[in-house]
Write an enzyme that holds these catalytic residues in place. Structure first.
Site, short mmCIF file in Angstrom:
data_model
loop_
_atom_site.label_atom_id
_atom_site.label_comp_id
_atom_site.label_asym_id
_atom_site.label_seq_id
_atom_site.Cartn_x
_atom_site.Cartn_y
_atom_site.Cartn_z
N HIS A 22 0.79 -1.24 0.00
CA HIS A 22 0.00 0.00 0.00
C HIS A 22 0.82 1.29 0.00
O HIS A 22 0.26 2.37 -0.06
CB HIS A 22 -0.94 0.02 1.21
CG HIS A 22 -0.23 0.33 2.51
ND1 HIS A 22 0.63 -0.55 3.10
CD2 HIS A 22 -0.23 1.44 3.28
CE1 HIS A 22 1.10 0.00 4.22
NE2 HIS A 22 0.61 1.20 4.34
N1 UDP Z 1 -3.16 -5.09 9.27
C1 UDP Z 1 -4.42 -5.60 9.53
N2 UDP Z 1 -5.17 -6.03 8.47
C2 UDP Z 1 -4.73 -5.98 7.18
C3 UDP Z 1 -3.44 -5.47 6.94
C4 UDP Z 1 -2.68 -5.01 7.99
O1 UDP Z 1 -4.84 -5.69 10.69
O2 UDP Z 1 -5.47 -6.39 6.28
C5 UDP Z 1 -2.33 -4.62 10.39
C6 UDP Z 1 -0.97 -5.25 10.47
O3 UDP Z 1 -1.02 -6.47 11.17
C7 UDP Z 1 -0.15 -4.19 11.19
C8 UDP Z 1 -0.79 -2.91 10.73
O4 UDP Z 1 -2.07 -3.24 10.21
O5 UDP Z 1 -0.27 -4.29 12.58
C9 UDP Z 1 0.06 -2.26 9.69
O6 UDP Z 1 -0.62 -1.22 9.12
P1 UDP Z 1 -0.27 -0.66 7.67
O7 UDP Z 1 0.43 -1.71 6.89
O8 UDP Z 1 -1.52 -0.08 7.13
O9 UDP Z 1 0.67 0.58 7.99
P2 UDP Z 1 2.24 0.76 8.23
O10 UDP Z 1 2.63 -0.14 9.36
O11 UDP Z 1 2.94 0.46 6.96
O12 UDP Z 1 2.37 2.20 8.59
#
Ligand code: UDP
Length: 362
Positions: free
Chosen positions: A208
């Site tokens: 994403h």
């Molecule tokens: N996550 C979730 N469902 C999904 C995809 C990700 O619960 O379908 C959780 C994942 O386990 C992690 C968090 O969302 O704890 C990560 O968020 P994201 O990837 O949106 O953001 P980033 O960490 O890259 O800022």
């Protein structure tokens, strides 16, 4: 005297991190009062409400309903909304998380009103100023009073920028979260049965980051690699709404045909899948670390990472968005790894230390 904290959240990873700290706050009734603002940045029920329900996060007192629009429009509207609330609530602290537009808007609104800002996940750097997250982090750190770092590397990054005051390595709240939900996810989630998956018999992937989704070339390379991997093992892709939209805009739906594409998953299902996956391919910050906590080999489809410890300890590989490099790393990732020795992310009690700091300072 009760200390009042205004917490600002807006995006999925912030709900998850705030859940850990809010749970700790609720253990101190009378000492700390938390007022939550949801900026509305993530608004789909499966990107927002499901996390409040499942992780038992207190309902936000305010929802600014700011979603969509350019970075400037979004940040500006949040800034206006948050300022108004802060003038009314007059908190002792504003608590911000991570690196989104909601983080930056909260930092700016509070610091201009001379309200101390505490930043959870301070000091992380990718050293890539083209990432909106990098700009948000650097500016938020600059105006924060308390810089709550998850790692020694984050403390060192701040020191290099001349930021020494108010810096603490409190450990990573995501480690608190992983320890808390690990067993529960395994016991309660039915997602493996629902999707017909075998333990260690599938690959889990997420994608994403703007640097990947906003480039047709990079997204094509990634999806084409995933589609090739899916010829030998099921590939599960919980698809972020932004990525879904761009896949359609670029006409790349064909690559999704042999993947197991699902809606964004509730947290316990995601954690259950992470633990059972053979390999994880991702461009998410949180997912890279969860792979590490659950000792699953990870391949990161980015050019750099803030979580350098996962690479140094041999559990994560950076491959950019090149089809060839993704497939090469995937072939090698099947080899067994050594167990993780010690944790560079603290002891899993970061929320408790954060609370102690908030009670001390200000
Ligand atoms: N996550 C979730 N469902 C999904 C995809 C990700 O619960 O379908 C959780 C994942 O386990 C992690 C968090 O969302 O704890 C990560 O968020 P994201 O990837 O949106 O953001 P980033 O960490 O890259 O800022």
């Amino acid at each position: 005297m009760t200390r009042k904290i205004v917490t600002i959240v807006g995006a999925r990873p912030q709900f998850i991190k705030a859940a850990a700290v809010s749970r700790e706050i609720l253990k101190h009734p009378g000492a700390i009062e938390e007022v939550m603002i949801h900026t509305g940045q993530h608004y789909d029920p499966n990107m927002s409400q499901v996390f409040f329900d499942e992780l038992e996060i207190p309902a936000p007192k305010y929802n600014l309903e700011v979603s969509g629009g350019s970075h400037g429009v979004m940040t500006g509207r949040m800034l206006e909304g948050i300022e108004k609330i802060l003038l009314e609530e007059k908190p002792d602290w504003v608590l911000i998380y991570g690196d989104t537009n909601s983080t930056l808007a909260g930092a700016l609104a509070a610091s201009k009103l001379h309200i101390p800002v505490a930043h959870v996940e301070a000091g992380l750097r990718s050293f890539n100023m083209r990432m909106p997250e990098e700009i948000n982090r650097i500016l938020s750190d600059r105006v924060s009073t308390l810089l709550l770092c998850p790692t020694d590397a984050a403390v060192d990054n701040l020191a290099r920028e001349g930021v020494l005051q108010g810096v603490r390595n409190v450990g990573d709240v995501m480690y608190d979260v992983a320890k808390y939900y690990r067993e529960r996810a395994r016991n309660e989630s039915k997602i493996l049965q629902v999707l017909g998956l075998e333990e260690k018999g599938f690959v889990l992937t997420t994608c994403h980051r703007a640097e990947n989704t906003d480039s047709q070339e990079r997204l094509t390379e990634i999806l084409s690699a995933l589609s090739t991997i899916a010829e030998s093992l099921p590939v599960v892709l919980p698809l972020h709404p932004r990525t879904r939209k761009l896949v359609v805009d670029y006409g790349l739906e064909g690559f999704l045909e042999n993947l197991t594409v699902v809606e964004p998953l509730p947290f316990l299902d995601m954690v259950a899948l992470e633990q059972a996956a053979k390999v994880i391919l991702t461009d998410s910050g949180g997912v890279q670390k969860e792979a590490f906590f659950y000792e699953v080999p990870c391949i990161t489809m980015r050019d750099e990472t803030e979580w350098v410890e996962t690479i140094e300890l041999g559990w994560n590989r950076l491959v950019g968005a090149s089809r060839v490099r993704i497939l090469e790393a995937y072939a090698q990732s099947i080899e067994p790894r050594r167990a993780v020795q010690g944790s560079p992310y603290g002891t899993g009690a970061a929320s408790q230390v954060i609370l102690e700091e908030l009670m001390k300072e200000g």
